[in-house]
Design an enzyme around this catalytic site. Sequence first.
Site, PDB file in Angstrom:
ATOM      1  N   GLU A 363       0.836  -1.218   0.000  1.00 56.08           N
ATOM      2  CA  GLU A 363       0.000   0.000   0.000  1.00 56.08           C
ATOM      3  C   GLU A 363       0.872   1.270   0.000  1.00 56.08           C
ATOM      4  O   GLU A 363       0.515   2.285   0.598  1.00 56.08           O
ATOM      5  CB  GLU A 363      -1.027  -0.031   1.129  1.00 56.08           C
ATOM      6  CG  GLU A 363      -1.980  -1.211   0.930  1.00 56.08           C
ATOM      7  CD  GLU A 363      -3.275  -1.126   1.676  1.00 56.08           C
ATOM      8  OE1 GLU A 363      -3.722  -0.016   1.977  1.00 56.08           O
ATOM      9  OE2 GLU A 363      -3.854  -2.195   1.932  1.00 56.08           O
TER      10      GLU A 363
HETATM   11  N1  COS Z   1      -5.872  11.337  -3.746  1.00 52.38           N
HETATM   12  C1  COS Z   1      -6.486  11.704  -4.887  1.00 52.38           C
HETATM   13  N2  COS Z   1      -5.810  12.137  -5.982  1.00 52.38           N
HETATM   14  C2  COS Z   1      -4.467  12.201  -5.884  1.00 52.38           C
HETATM   15  C3  COS Z   1      -3.771  11.832  -4.724  1.00 52.38           C
HETATM   16  C4  COS Z   1      -4.532  11.398  -3.627  1.00 52.38           C
HETATM   17  N3  COS Z   1      -3.937  11.016  -2.476  1.00 52.38           N
HETATM   18  N4  COS Z   1      -2.456  12.005  -4.942  1.00 52.38           N
HETATM   19  C5  COS Z   1      -2.321  12.462  -6.187  1.00 52.38           C
HETATM   20  N5  COS Z   1      -3.537  12.580  -6.750  1.00 52.38           N
HETATM   21  C6  COS Z   1      -3.853  13.061  -8.105  1.00 52.38           C
HETATM   22  C7  COS Z   1      -3.096  14.337  -8.428  1.00 52.38           C
HETATM   23  O1  COS Z   1      -3.825  15.462  -8.021  1.00 52.38           O
HETATM   24  C8  COS Z   1      -2.946  14.263  -9.939  1.00 52.38           C
HETATM   25  O2  COS Z   1      -4.124  14.682 -10.553  1.00 52.38           O
HETATM   26  P1  COS Z   1      -4.102  15.840 -11.708  1.00 52.38           P
HETATM   27  O3  COS Z   1      -3.212  15.331 -12.801  1.00 52.38           O
HETATM   28  O4  COS Z   1      -5.543  15.974 -12.120  1.00 52.38           O
HETATM   29  O5  COS Z   1      -3.564  17.066 -11.040  1.00 52.38           O
HETATM   30  C9  COS Z   1      -2.841  12.775 -10.193  1.00 52.38           C
HETATM   31  O6  COS Z   1      -3.375  12.089  -9.049  1.00 52.38           O
HETATM   32  C10 COS Z   1      -1.417  12.326 -10.401  1.00 52.38           C
HETATM   33  O7  COS Z   1      -0.663  12.799  -9.319  1.00 52.38           O
HETATM   34  P2  COS Z   1       0.909  12.776  -9.333  1.00 52.38           P
HETATM   35  O8  COS Z   1       1.413  13.478 -10.549  1.00 52.38           O
HETATM   36  O9  COS Z   1       1.403  13.224  -8.004  1.00 52.38           O
HETATM   37  O10 COS Z   1       1.152  11.209  -9.557  1.00 52.38           O
HETATM   38  P3  COS Z   1       2.451  10.358  -9.693  1.00 52.38           P
HETATM   39  O11 COS Z   1       2.288   9.482 -10.848  1.00 52.38           O
HETATM   40  O12 COS Z   1       3.658  11.236  -9.576  1.00 52.38           O
HETATM   41  O13 COS Z   1       2.368   9.394  -8.421  1.00 52.38           O
HETATM   42  C11 COS Z   1       2.426   8.643  -6.201  1.00 52.38           C
HETATM   43  C12 COS Z   1       2.069   9.783  -7.163  1.00 52.38           C
HETATM   44  C13 COS Z   1       3.860   8.194  -6.344  1.00 52.38           C
HETATM   45  C14 COS Z   1       2.207   9.209  -4.807  1.00 52.38           C
HETATM   46  C15 COS Z   1       1.457   7.479  -6.455  1.00 52.38           C
HETATM   47  O14 COS Z   1       1.705   6.890  -7.716  1.00 52.38           O
HETATM   48  C16 COS Z   1       1.518   6.406  -5.405  1.00 52.38           C
HETATM   49  O15 COS Z   1       0.946   6.548  -4.331  1.00 52.38           O
HETATM   50  N6  COS Z   1       2.211   5.287  -5.715  1.00 52.38           N
HETATM   51  C17 COS Z   1       2.236   4.156  -4.862  1.00 52.38           C
HETATM   52  C18 COS Z   1       1.157   3.237  -5.252  1.00 52.38           C
HETATM   53  C19 COS Z   1       0.925   2.203  -4.219  1.00 52.38           C
HETATM   54  O16 COS Z   1       0.626   2.522  -3.082  1.00 52.38           O
HETATM   55  N7  COS Z   1       1.023   0.944  -4.637  1.00 52.38           N
HETATM   56  C20 COS Z   1       0.722  -0.128  -3.800  1.00 52.38           C
HETATM   57  C21 COS Z   1      -0.426  -0.823  -4.447  1.00 52.38           C
HETATM   58  S1  COS Z   1      -1.531  -1.565  -3.374  1.00 52.38           S
HETATM   59  S2  COS Z   1      -0.540  -3.049  -2.573  1.00 52.38           S
END
Ligand code: COS
Length: 379
Positions: A363
Amino acid sequence: MNFQLTEEQILIQKTSREFADTELAPGVVERDEKKIWPKEGIKKMGELGFMGMMTDPKWNGEGMDTISYTIAMEEISRVEASASVVMSVNNSLVCYLLEKFASDHIKEKYLKSLASGDKLGAFSLSEPQSGSDASNMQTIANKKGDHYLISGIKNWVTNGINSDYVILFAVTEKGVGHKGISCFIVEKGGDGFETGKPENKLGIRASDTCELYFDSVKVPEENLIGNEGEGFKIALTTLDGGRIGIAAQALGIAQASLNASVSYSKERIQFGKPISTFQAIQFKIADMAIEIEAARLLVRQSAWRKDQKQSYSHLASMAKVYASEVAMRASTQCVQIHGGFGYMRESGIERLMRDAKITQIYEGTSEIQRLVIAKSLIK
Ligand code: COS
């Protein structure tokens, strides 16, 4: 500021603690060793209302707050993290997502049986090439008339084997990054849907994790959750809440480590005295206790903010990164205090260390949590 749990929260704590000690503790070491899924325990968790704790009673849930959920997660994780991860996925990744984003048709058809514990859900986002970089997925969903044809591979899917329904993220529009990702609910077992073999894991060995294979799996258009292109935001919003659950899981593992350390150190005699009388052991125990209390405050505060409908993404990440690191430190010290005995499989002690490790990974890794926290400060 009030740190007192409500009467209902105290009751949840008592019920989940007793349940874990009486129903899950027997056989926990053997289930871990032999990778036996805790079928009976999960069934009873459903009967006790632990599988849809925060879901509205209208959809067969218990309508409780997130703090109650973290309390139950902590107590169950204290005894069997393999059982609590099943509960965590069903509650915070599946039921929460469906309640918040799905149509009433989907809620009626799927959420009711998931929240009651009659059916089990899984959440499949990761793929071989996309873990932390979640938007880089390849699984594709092509619209054909009134349905989608889905093809691709998902991996590290918790509950992948024992679940009935899977929340699935797939690309409906190529070349637009995360804006082309959509979210579906898919029933297991249809044509072209194959379940991989159980993974052989370091920890949480009694829970099931596998790959899922989709080869032109037909999914009706009404199983789309939200609109096309909203899948990535649905996933991240859901993971914010999921991370509170995993933080509570880590907290439970840390608390189990402290409990075992205190009781063993009072029994184990060396140099003619219980080892609890030695300052070297006392300092380890004190450090564990300090960190556990701090982790619990972060877990409860992030849950409270979610319940108050305040922004909580950064706090959920703080709770997860801190509690998971506390769990790792506490369980490692717990093995140290238990010495050679703690290193033996049958002690059940080294299991805590192996189970703790995944809380720093799934996660969202600790590194991803730190990115989320930093982004919230720097934006
Ligand atoms: N809730 C809702 N929307 C979100 C958010 C959140 N917590 N965080 C980011 N967003 C939105 C952003 O606002 C952006 O939207 P817009 O393009 O409309 O502005 C979009 O999502 C993309 O955001 P961002 O550019 O920050 O995305 P990235 O691809 O850089 O990734 C991370 C952000 C790294 C934080 C994300 O990919 C992540 O959490 N990765 C880990 C995934 C994970 O937990 N995997 C485990 C799977 S389950 S075992």
